[in-house]
Write a protein that holds these residues in place. Structure first.
Motif, PDB file in Angstrom:
ATOM      1  N   VAL A   1       0.846  -1.210   0.000  1.00  0.00           N
ATOM      2  CA  VAL A   1       0.000   0.000   0.000  1.00  0.00           C
ATOM      3  C   VAL A   1       0.878   1.256   0.000  1.00  0.00           C
ATOM      4  CG1 VAL A   1      -1.682   1.323   1.355  1.00  0.00           C
ATOM      5  CG2 VAL A   1      -1.957  -1.136   1.104  1.00  0.00           C
TER       6      VAL A   1
ATOM      7  N   PHE B   1       3.835   1.474  -1.208  1.00  0.00           N
ATOM      8  CA  PHE B   1       4.444   1.566  -2.535  1.00  0.00           C
ATOM      9  C   PHE B   1       3.457   2.175  -3.535  1.00  0.00           C
ATOM     10  CE2 PHE B   1       5.499  -0.595  -6.675  1.00  0.00           C
ATOM     11  CZ  PHE B   1       6.635   0.160  -6.938  1.00  0.00           C
ATOM     12  N   VAL B   2       2.228   1.722  -3.484  1.00  0.00           N
ATOM     13  CA  VAL B   2       1.197   2.247  -4.404  1.00  0.00           C
ATOM     14  C   VAL B   2       1.002   3.746  -4.173  1.00  0.00           C
ATOM     15  CG1 VAL B   2      -1.261   2.169  -4.975  1.00  0.00           C
ATOM     16  CG2 VAL B   2       0.017   0.049  -4.729  1.00  0.00           C
ATOM     17  N   ASN B   3       0.950   4.135  -2.908  1.00  0.00           N
ATOM     18  CA  ASN B   3       0.769   5.554  -2.576  1.00  0.00           C
ATOM     19  C   ASN B   3       1.944   6.399  -3.067  1.00  0.00           C
ATOM     20  OD1 ASN B   3      -1.348   6.985  -1.465  1.00  0.00           O
ATOM     21  ND2 ASN B   3      -1.245   5.861   0.456  1.00  0.00           N
TER      22      ASN B   3
ATOM     23  N   LEU C   1       2.458  -9.806  -7.755  1.00  0.00           N
ATOM     24  CA  LEU C   1       2.405  -8.720  -8.741  1.00  0.00           C
ATOM     25  C   LEU C   1       2.917  -9.152 -10.105  1.00  0.00           C
ATOM     26  CD1 LEU C   1       3.664  -5.567  -6.773  1.00  0.00           C
ATOM     27  CD2 LEU C   1       1.418  -5.873  -7.806  1.00  0.00           C
TER      28      LEU C   1
ATOM     29  N   LEU D   1      -3.671 -12.178  -7.343  1.00  0.00           N
ATOM     30  CA  LEU D   1      -3.340 -10.749  -7.260  1.00  0.00           C
ATOM     31  C   LEU D   1      -4.580  -9.934  -6.912  1.00  0.00           C
ATOM     32  CD1 LEU D   1      -1.456  -8.329  -7.601  1.00  0.00           C
ATOM     33  CD2 LEU D   1      -1.889  -8.409 -10.065  1.00  0.00           C
TER      34      LEU D   1
ATOM     35  N   LEU E   1      -5.113  -7.470  -3.772  1.00  0.00           N
ATOM     36  CA  LEU E   1      -5.473  -6.054  -3.925  1.00  0.00           C
ATOM     37  C   LEU E   1      -6.771  -5.758  -3.178  1.00  0.00           C
ATOM     38  CD1 LEU E   1      -4.599  -5.444  -7.702  1.00  0.00           C
ATOM     39  CD2 LEU E   1      -3.224  -4.887  -5.710  1.00  0.00           C
TER      40      LEU E   1
ATOM     41  N   ALA F   1      -6.003  -5.435   0.415  1.00  0.00           N
ATOM     42  CA  ALA F   1      -5.280  -4.194   0.717  1.00  0.00           C
ATOM     43  C   ALA F   1      -6.147  -2.955   0.471  1.00  0.00           C
ATOM     44  CB  ALA F   1      -4.018  -4.112  -0.145  1.00  0.00           C
ATOM     45  N   GLY F   2      -7.406  -3.212   0.055  1.00  0.00           N
ATOM     46  CA  GLY F   2      -8.304  -2.082  -0.206  1.00  0.00           C
ATOM     47  C   GLY F   2      -7.952  -1.351  -1.479  1.00  0.00           C
ATOM     48  N   LEU F   3      -7.340  -2.060  -2.411  1.00  0.00           N
ATOM     49  CA  LEU F   3      -6.927  -1.407  -3.657  1.00  0.00           C
ATOM     50  C   LEU F   3      -7.862  -1.729  -4.814  1.00  0.00           C
ATOM     51  CD1 LEU F   3      -3.124  -2.065  -3.276  1.00  0.00           C
ATOM     52  CD2 LEU F   3      -4.167   0.173  -3.481  1.00  0.00           C
ATOM     53  N   SER F   4      -8.966  -2.408  -4.529  1.00  0.00           N
ATOM     54  CA  SER F   4      -9.907  -2.716  -5.602  1.00  0.00           C
ATOM     55  C   SER F   4     -10.919  -1.582  -5.713  1.00  0.00           C
ATOM     56  CB  SER F   4     -10.621  -4.020  -5.308  1.00  0.00           C
ATOM     57  OG  SER F   4     -11.253  -3.935  -4.060  1.00  0.00           O
ATOM     58  N   SER F   5     -11.697  -1.619  -6.784  1.00  0.00           N
ATOM     59  CA  SER F   5     -12.621  -0.511  -7.032  1.00  0.00           C
ATOM     60  C   SER F   5     -14.052  -0.865  -6.668  1.00  0.00           C
ATOM     61  CB  SER F   5     -12.575  -0.116  -8.506  1.00  0.00           C
ATOM     62  OG  SER F   5     -11.346   0.463  -8.784  1.00  0.00           O
ATOM     63  N   ILE F   6     -14.739   0.118  -6.175  1.00  0.00           N
ATOM     64  CA  ILE F   6     -16.180  -0.003  -5.945  1.00  0.00           C
ATOM     65  C   ILE F   6     -16.871   0.400  -7.237  1.00  0.00           C
ATOM     66  CG2 ILE F   6     -18.080   1.232  -4.807  1.00  0.00           C
ATOM     67  CD1 ILE F   6     -16.295   1.292  -2.339  1.00  0.00           C
TER      68      ILE F   6
ATOM     69  N   VAL G   1      -5.058   6.858  -6.906  1.00  0.00           N
ATOM     70  CA  VAL G   1      -5.080   6.635  -5.456  1.00  0.00           C
ATOM     71  C   VAL G   1      -5.095   7.937  -4.643  1.00  0.00           C
ATOM     72  CG1 VAL G   1      -3.827   5.582  -3.550  1.00  0.00           C
ATOM     73  CG2 VAL G   1      -3.969   4.398  -5.728  1.00  0.00           C
TER      74      VAL G   1
ATOM     75  N   PRO H   1     -12.995   4.642  -3.520  1.00  0.00           N
ATOM     76  CA  PRO H   1     -12.950   3.172  -3.589  1.00  0.00           C
ATOM     77  C   PRO H   1     -11.618   2.535  -3.260  1.00  0.00           C
ATOM     78  CG  PRO H   1     -12.751   4.085  -5.770  1.00  0.00           C
ATOM     79  CD  PRO H   1     -12.855   5.248  -4.837  1.00  0.00           C
ATOM     80  N   ASN H   2     -10.705   3.209  -2.619  1.00  0.00           N
ATOM     81  CA  ASN H   2      -9.448   2.542  -2.283  1.00  0.00           C
ATOM     82  C   ASN H   2      -8.948   2.985  -0.910  1.00  0.00           C
ATOM     83  OD1 ASN H   2      -7.283   4.767  -2.628  1.00  0.00           O
ATOM     84  ND2 ASN H   2      -8.547   4.951  -4.459  1.00  0.00           N
ATOM     85  N   LYS H   3      -8.409   2.033  -0.198  1.00  0.00           N
ATOM     86  CA  LYS H   3      -7.961   2.289   1.171  1.00  0.00           C
ATOM     87  C   LYS H   3      -6.739   3.214   1.244  1.00  0.00           C
ATOM     88  CE  LYS H   3     -11.001  -0.182   3.332  1.00  0.00           C
ATOM     89  NZ  LYS H   3     -12.086   0.512   4.031  1.00  0.00           N
ATOM     90  N   PRO H   4      -5.757   3.084   0.326  1.00  0.00           N
ATOM     91  CA  PRO H   4      -4.615   4.003   0.413  1.00  0.00           C
ATOM     92  C   PRO H   4      -5.037   5.472   0.275  1.00  0.00           C
ATOM     93  CG  PRO H   4      -4.072   2.161  -0.987  1.00  0.00           C
ATOM     94  CD  PRO H   4      -5.538   2.051  -0.705  1.00  0.00           C
TER      95      PRO H   4
ATOM     96  N   PRO I   1      -1.512   3.131  -9.861  1.00  0.00           N
ATOM     97  CA  PRO I   1      -0.290   3.365 -10.637  1.00  0.00           C
ATOM     98  C   PRO I   1       0.450   2.071 -10.992  1.00  0.00           C
ATOM     99  CG  PRO I   1       0.092   3.872  -8.342  1.00  0.00           C
ATOM    100  CD  PRO I   1      -1.373   3.569  -8.469  1.00  0.00           C
TER     101      PRO I   1
END
Lengths: 70, 276
Positions: free
Chosen positions: A6, A8-10, A43, A51, A55, A58-63, B18, B41-44, B215
């Motif tokens: 997370v 890293f994504v940020n 990844l 994967l 995601l 980690a809460g990185l998926s989309s609503i 994000v 829609p994302n936690k970060p 990203p």
């Protein structure tokens, strides 16, 4: 405890230099940032289902964002 | 606007990605609020907002599978309105641009304005902004029409094929239930293709576009023929882009009234600007 994936994504989302590095060498960039071996395998391993699960966790998926038709 | 109540609301957009697409003014609105509500829609992204203002609360818990979005949006509005009416300085953060394809943002502003509270909306980066950047499409080049897919299908719109067409939410097209439970069906998509075939040849190229939301990945840009669209795998964030058939003919009657000719216009368009 922070989730390094997370983080890293940020970081990647806000840093053009890191984005350029990631474009050139995705795995190496993630590895240098400290993303775990397990997450690196997810990844870059090609198992899209696993994967996606990671995601999601980690809460990185989309609503689904939709506005209704009138 | 001069307000006569203590509470206030500012609605902001967090962009499609994000956290990197949040403007400085958006970040400052978040910092300066008494309470922040987030519907992203994302936690970060949510975690980033919490770093700016620890008194941040999510609205996404109001989404439930099978629950009508009309009810979800009403519940979101109620939560925000209650805080403003309690005298708090509220910031509500929505995904993308807070005024584009977001129902509760407009609704809360309308209600609170009527009740005399100070309200405002800050623009954010929308999926359309990402689309323009990713596809290199200038909406001004041919003109542009933009529709929600189901609304386009259900209503008697007139499409101008000379303009670029952007048709949103093609995944659930034809689902009148507002729950996306019929989104797996392809009947609506087939009906959409049929409607578009009145304006375009079957082999006209169309683009299925999905703005990247992380990203880690790239945006989806898949070009297919119009007739092939029903066999393409779509997702809830798929958008259909239909390139223009080209500019329409000149309106010589108008040009005559202005004392100019098509050649005059072509001459000015052909003047190249030097590149330094």
């Amino acid at each position: 405890m922070t989730d390094k994936l997370v983080d890293f994504v940020n970081a990647l989302d806000q840093d053009p230099a890191l984005q350029a590095q990631y474009k050139e060498d995705p795995r190496g960039t993630a590895e240098s940032f400290g993303v775990s071996d397990e997450d690196l395998s997810l990844l870059f391993g090609g198992n899209t289902e696993a994967l996606q699960q990671r995601l999601d966790m980690a809460g990185l998926s989309s609503i689904v964002w939709v506005q209704h038709a009138k | 606007m001069q307000s006569n109540q203590h509470g206030s609301l500012v609605v902001v957009g967090t962009g499609i990605s994000v956290a990197g697409q949040m403007t400085l003014i958006t970040q400052n609105h978040v910092r300066q609020a008494d309470i922040v509500y987030v519907a992203i829609p994302n936690k970060p992204g949510e975690a980033f907002i919490k770093q700016l203002n620890p008194n941040t609360h999510t609205l996404t818990d109001l989404y439930e599978l099978g629950k009508s979005r009309v009810q979800t949006y009403q519940d979101m509005c109620d939560r925000i309105i209650n805080s403003v009416e309690a005298g708090q300085k509220v910031c509500a953060a929505f995904y993308g641009h807070p005024g584009v394809f977001v129902n509760p943002s407009h609704r809360v502003i309308e209600v609170l304005k009527e009740r005399g509270f100070s309200v405002m909306m800050e623009p954010g980066i929308s999926a359309e902004d990402c689309l323009v950047a990713d596809l290199g499409i200038d909406p001004a080049a041919f003109g542009c029409q933009s529709y929600e897919a189901t609304q386009f299908l259900f209503r008697r719109y007139t499409l101008d094929p000379h303009m670029t067409q952007i048709i949103w939410q093609i995944w659930g097209v034809g689902d009148h239930t507002l729950t996306s439970t019929l989104a797996h069906e392809k009947r609506g998509l087939a009906a959409l293709v049929s409607a578009l075939s009145k304006y375009y040849p079957e082999d006209h190229p169309v683009i299925v576009y999905e703005a990247r939301t992380s990203p880690l990945f790239t945006s989806r840009i898949d070009e297919v023929k119009l007739a092939e669209l029903t066999s393409v795998q779509l997702s809830p964030i798929s958008t259909l882009v239909i390139p223009s058939l080209g500019l329409p003919d000149f309106d010589h009657e108008t040009l005559d009234s202005l004392g100019i000719t098509a050649e005059d216009i072509q001459h000015h368009l052909s003047i190249k600007q030097p590149v330094n």
